[in-house]
Motif scaffolding. Structure first.
Motif, mmCIF file in Angstrom:
data_model
loop_
_atom_site.group_PDB
_atom_site.id
_atom_site.type_symbol
_atom_site.label_atom_id
_atom_site.label_comp_id
_atom_site.label_asym_id
_atom_site.label_seq_id
_atom_site.Cartn_x
_atom_site.Cartn_y
_atom_site.Cartn_z
ATOM 1 N N TRP A 55 76.673 78.936 24.488
ATOM 2 C CA TRP A 55 77.355 77.588 24.213
ATOM 3 C C TRP A 55 77.140 76.872 25.216
ATOM 4 N N ILE A 56 77.174 77.270 26.740
ATOM 5 C CA ILE A 56 76.807 76.596 27.999
ATOM 6 C C ILE A 56 75.180 76.929 28.354
ATOM 7 N N ALA A 57 74.924 77.977 28.071
ATOM 8 C CA ALA A 57 73.542 78.402 28.693
ATOM 9 C C ALA A 57 72.314 77.531 27.853
ATOM 10 N N VAL A 58 72.569 77.419 26.492
ATOM 11 C CA VAL A 58 71.560 76.518 26.210
ATOM 12 C C VAL A 58 71.579 75.118 26.575
ATOM 13 N N PRO A 59 72.943 74.458 26.444
ATOM 14 C CA PRO A 59 72.915 73.118 27.034
ATOM 15 C C PRO A 59 72.401 72.924 28.547
ATOM 16 N N LEU A 60 72.648 74.241 29.269
ATOM 17 C CA LEU A 60 72.112 74.092 30.626
ATOM 18 C C LEU A 60 70.479 74.020 30.764
ATOM 19 N N VAL A 61 69.919 74.650 29.904
ATOM 20 C CA VAL A 61 68.500 74.847 30.092
ATOM 21 C C VAL A 61 68.046 73.630 29.290
ATOM 22 N N LEU A 62 68.402 73.261 28.371
ATOM 23 C CA LEU A 62 68.157 71.727 27.904
ATOM 24 C C LEU A 62 68.158 70.785 29.173
ATOM 25 N N ALA A 63 69.257 70.990 29.677
ATOM 26 C CA ALA A 63 69.332 69.909 30.804
ATOM 27 C C ALA A 63 68.485 69.851 31.762
ATOM 28 N N GLU A 64 68.078 71.241 32.188
ATOM 29 C CA GLU A 64 67.110 71.398 33.101
ATOM 30 C C GLU A 64 65.731 70.935 32.589
ATOM 31 N N THR A 65 65.406 71.168 31.444
ATOM 32 C CA THR A 65 64.319 70.893 30.863
ATOM 33 C C THR A 65 63.849 69.353 30.863
ATOM 34 N N TYR A 66 65.046 68.720 30.685
ATOM 35 C CA TYR A 66 65.125 67.252 30.572
ATOM 36 C C TYR A 66 64.747 66.778 32.094
ATOM 37 N N SER A 67 65.326 67.430 33.076
ATOM 38 C CA SER A 67 65.084 67.142 34.542
ATOM 39 C C SER A 67 63.711 67.413 34.860
ATOM 40 N N VAL A 68 62.988 68.500 34.516
ATOM 41 C CA VAL A 68 61.699 68.901 34.787
ATOM 42 C C VAL A 68 60.578 67.789 34.085
ATOM 43 N N ILE A 69 60.876 67.367 32.912
ATOM 44 C CA ILE A 69 60.100 66.137 32.174
ATOM 45 C C ILE A 69 60.255 65.075 32.913
ATOM 46 N N ASP A 70 61.650 64.728 33.333
ATOM 47 C CA ASP A 70 61.509 63.484 34.307
ATOM 48 C C ASP A 70 60.885 63.700 35.490
ATOM 49 N N PHE A 512 86.088 80.330 35.201
ATOM 50 C CA PHE A 512 86.391 81.260 34.358
ATOM 51 C C PHE A 512 85.330 82.515 34.355
ATOM 52 N N GLY A 513 84.421 82.361 35.397
ATOM 53 C CA GLY A 513 83.356 83.406 35.479
ATOM 54 C C GLY A 513 82.186 83.283 34.457
ATOM 55 N N VAL A 514 82.213 82.203 33.632
ATOM 56 C CA VAL A 514 81.188 82.084 32.645
ATOM 57 C C VAL A 514 79.789 81.687 33.182
ATOM 58 N N VAL A 515 78.948 82.700 33.285
ATOM 59 C CA VAL A 515 77.496 82.646 33.834
ATOM 60 C C VAL A 515 76.473 82.041 32.859
ATOM 61 N N PRO A 516 75.837 81.103 32.880
ATOM 62 C CA PRO A 516 74.760 80.769 31.758
ATOM 63 C C PRO A 516 73.435 81.222 32.206
ATOM 64 N N VAL A 517 73.365 81.774 33.453
ATOM 65 C CA VAL A 517 71.938 82.692 33.725
ATOM 66 C C VAL A 517 72.222 83.931 33.558
ATOM 67 N N GLN A 518 71.285 84.606 33.222
ATOM 68 C CA GLN A 518 71.365 86.186 33.309
ATOM 69 C C GLN A 518 71.698 86.803 34.354
#
Length: 674
Positions: A55-70, A512-518
């Protein structure tokens, strides 16, 4: 030696071997940055998404994809970055030029300062003040200086005014100059502006020459990010390399022929589209009407209506004049509707006569004379709903465009900013543009945060309106490079959504210790760090010494503005909701100098969350709940975000330069993206 002379020396230098060496460097770094970005985001999707916290990992990788496309779009543009060097010499034979100064309610002294400077331009021309406020004091001041004033006529009463675009379109049909220099009310031109730009129009397909917008009331710190040195420089030069440098609303010279061709072609296209849509809709209505109809008389009328529609479609296919097509279509449908209504009237008349004969009260039907029956026979009384609906559609098809003040609108009216859409349409017709990177006019930027936010919101809303209405990726006539160059500007305003993720991800990790990256492993850093370094290096070599940090700060710090621009433009285009457009204040309000913290409430909330996350990670470390690399990485991330957001604090407290001369005024009409 003046600053303008130094600028011209720099242009000669950059037009030679120095410019070519710079382009080789830019292309090398652009290629490396692009490969690093693709490598990073590909690895993120394939090997590092923490699906346990999707729920946070996918939005983060989508945001990073957006930035790479930019980043890829930026690199693609920079690949053809164009240093034009010295401009061509102006025409030896004088061409006619109209200088347009657009104004609505700016102070008369501010407008006259620009108008008198325009009057002093060396190349022969006519100067016009386009006063959309139709002010007597403006007209009097202009008359005293020997300047022309153009205002709107009665044709515009009770019709859409289209703001600045309408003002310019009105003036276009009232003047005759071969070329137009468009200036906002605060943009004071250099006397050489036409000498330095008209030479480009020796190319018969050159439609537009844009020059930078530079503001004289902005201090070196530029706390409101007004100067935009990256856009009015390398970004426009990059677009220029792809023949996609676009109109920014002011400080631009346009060819009248190109604008008039655009206006006529758009008029024809819009009328054709309207007629074709009407014919398609009519066919559908007739098909539905046939589904359960058994009355032979009604079926006959539907057959006649279908014949009229088919004949109009055949005329369109044969490229017959639109006026003839619409006239025949309207008359044919009206004739069927009237004929059908007349048959019904005769039946009604007979029924009434029978009722009257049976009635004992001779006065019961005395009022139902022929005049009353004529009222009953209006087309809206037709018993066949399909034919009646088509009749309404037919009457709505008007080649004269009676809903507009003038049928031909050369400058685009599809958004609150007319500039980008107009340029994109010109490029779609095969015209060329040029970006002349030399300051040839000096304007006035907003001097307080409220004014700046209104201005940035309008720019962004206008851009997104164009995106939703005329997405460049699907526009006919544009080259592949032009499509991407226009799209890249529109794409940049989607960054507000990515910003939310970039704020939330480190806060969740630290709190909260939520890590979106493996895992923050060697693989992660070996891909991320080269991309970040090469991306910043690309900015550095492209900027060529121009400051870019303030622009990078505001690209993140104004995330609420970018989000509002996208959502409000979407609601406007697809749901017809008004934008709630606010006119930018023209004069700084010296009595309202209280800091407006309410205007940056989302940013303050974000900063509060980031600070709270830092405190929580400290507590978690002390209690043994945190360990490893992840908290360190996210702590650095949070600190970086706080440095970025610090600009809004300074912007709220900023009071502008001390009022002197014209510096107390602010500009509302300066165009172009951030």
């Amino acid at each position: 030696m003046t600053a303008l002379d130094v600028s011209r020396q720099d242009r000669r230098r950059l037009g030679g071997s120095t410019g070519r060496r710079r382009l080789v460097t830019v292309r090398t770094v652009a290629l490396l940055a692009s490969l690093a970005g693709i490598n990073y985001v590909g690895w993120r999707w394939s090997a590092s998404v923490n699906w346990h916290s999707w729920w946070i990992a996918v939005p983060l990788v989508l945001a990073e994809t957006y930035s790479v496309i930019d980043s890829l779009l930026f690199a693609f543009g920079a690949w053809k970055l164009r240093e034009r060097g010295e401009p061509p010499t102006p025409p030896t034979t004088d061409v006619t030029v109209d200088v347009f100064i657009t104004t609505y309610d700016e102070p008369v002294d501010l407008v006259m300062r620009t108008a008198l400077a325009a009057q002093a331009i060396r190349y022969p021309h006519s100067t016009w003040i386009l006063d959309d406020g139709n002010r007597a004091d403006m007209r009097a001041a202009a008359a005293e200086a020997g300047l022309g004033v153009i205002t709107r006529g009665q044709d515009w009463v009770d019709r859409p005014r289209h703001a600045k675009a309408g003002n310019l379109n009105n003036a276009l049909l009232s003047t005759q100059g071969e070329f137009l220099l468009i200036l906002d009310a605060d943009q004071v031109p250099d006397p050489a502006i036409l000498d330095r730009t008209l030479g480009y129009f020796k190319d018969p397909r050159m439609a537009l020459v844009q020059t930078p917008q530079w503001f004289e009331n902005v201090p070196d710190a530029d706390l409101l990010g007004s100067q935009a040195p990256l856009f009015y420089g390398p970004i426009q030069q990059s677009k220029d390399g792809w023949n996609a440098a676009f109109f920014c609303g002011s400080n631009a010279i346009l060819r009248r022929e190109a604008l008039m061709q655009l206006g006529i072609s758009r008029y024809v296209r819009e009328v054709e589209t309207s007629v074709r849509r009407t014919l398609v809709t009519s066919r559908r209505l007739l098909s539905r009407a046939r589904e359960d109809e058994t009355d032979p008389r009604v079926l006959g009328a539907l057959d006649d209506a279908e014949a009229v529609v088919d004949r109009a479609r055949d005329q369109m296919a044969a490229d017959e004049p639109l006026g003839d097509v619409t006239y025949d279509f309207q008359r044919g449908i009206d004739a069927i509707a009237f004929r059908f209504a007349a048959a019904d009237l005769e039946s009604v008349r007979n029924d009434l006569q029978e009722l009257a004969a049976m009635s004992t009260d001779a006065d019961t039907f005395a009022g139902l004379d022929d005049a009353a029956l004529d009222v009953l026979g209006q087309r809206n009384a037709s018993p066949v709903a399909a034919i009646e609906a088509i009749a309404v559609l037919a009457r709505a098809v008007d080649v004269n465009r009676g809903d507009e003040a003038q049928p031909i609108m050369p400058l685009a009216t599809i958004s609150v900013t007319e500039d980008m859409a107009t340029a994109m349409r010109l490029h779609g017709l095969g015209w060329r543009s040029a970006y002349h990177d030399e300051i040839l006019a000096k304007g006035l930027a907003p001097e307080d945060l409220p004014t700046m936010l209104v201005q940035r919101l309008r720019w962004a809303q206008g851009t997104m309106q164009v995106f939703f209405r005329e997405n460049p990726l699907v526009q006919k006539g544009l080259s592949f490079g032009q499509r991407l160059m226009y799209f890249s500007t529109m794409w940049s305003y989607l960054s507000g959504f990515a910003a939310i993720v970039y704020i939330a991800a480190p806060v969740l990790c630290l709190s909260f210790g939520v890590v979106p990256v493996q895992a923050y492993s060697v693989d992660f850093f070996a891909r991320l760090i080269p991309f970040l370094v090469l991306n910043q290096l690309l900015f550095w070599v492209v900027a060529a010494g121009r400051p870019t940090w303030r622009g990078q700060q505001y690209s993140l710090a104004l995330f609420p503005v970018w989000i509002e621009s996208v959502t409000s433009a979407f609601e406007n285009v697809f749901r017809g909701k008004p934008l709630g457009f606010r006119v930018t204040p023209k004069v700084r309000d010296e009595t309202a100098m209280k800091p407006r913290w309410d205007l940056v409430r989302p940013q303050l909330f974000a900063m509060g969350s980031l600070v709270a996350a830092l405190l929580l990670i400290g507590v978690r470390y002390l209690t043994g709940q945190a360990s490893g690399v992840a908290p360190l990485v996210n702590t650095a991330w949070v600190v970086f975000d706080l440095v970025i957001f610090s600009i809004v604090i300074r912007a709220v407290l900023y009071r502008g330069p001390a009022p002197s001369g014209q510096s107390g005024h602010t500009s509302s009409t300066a165009g172009g993206p951030l």
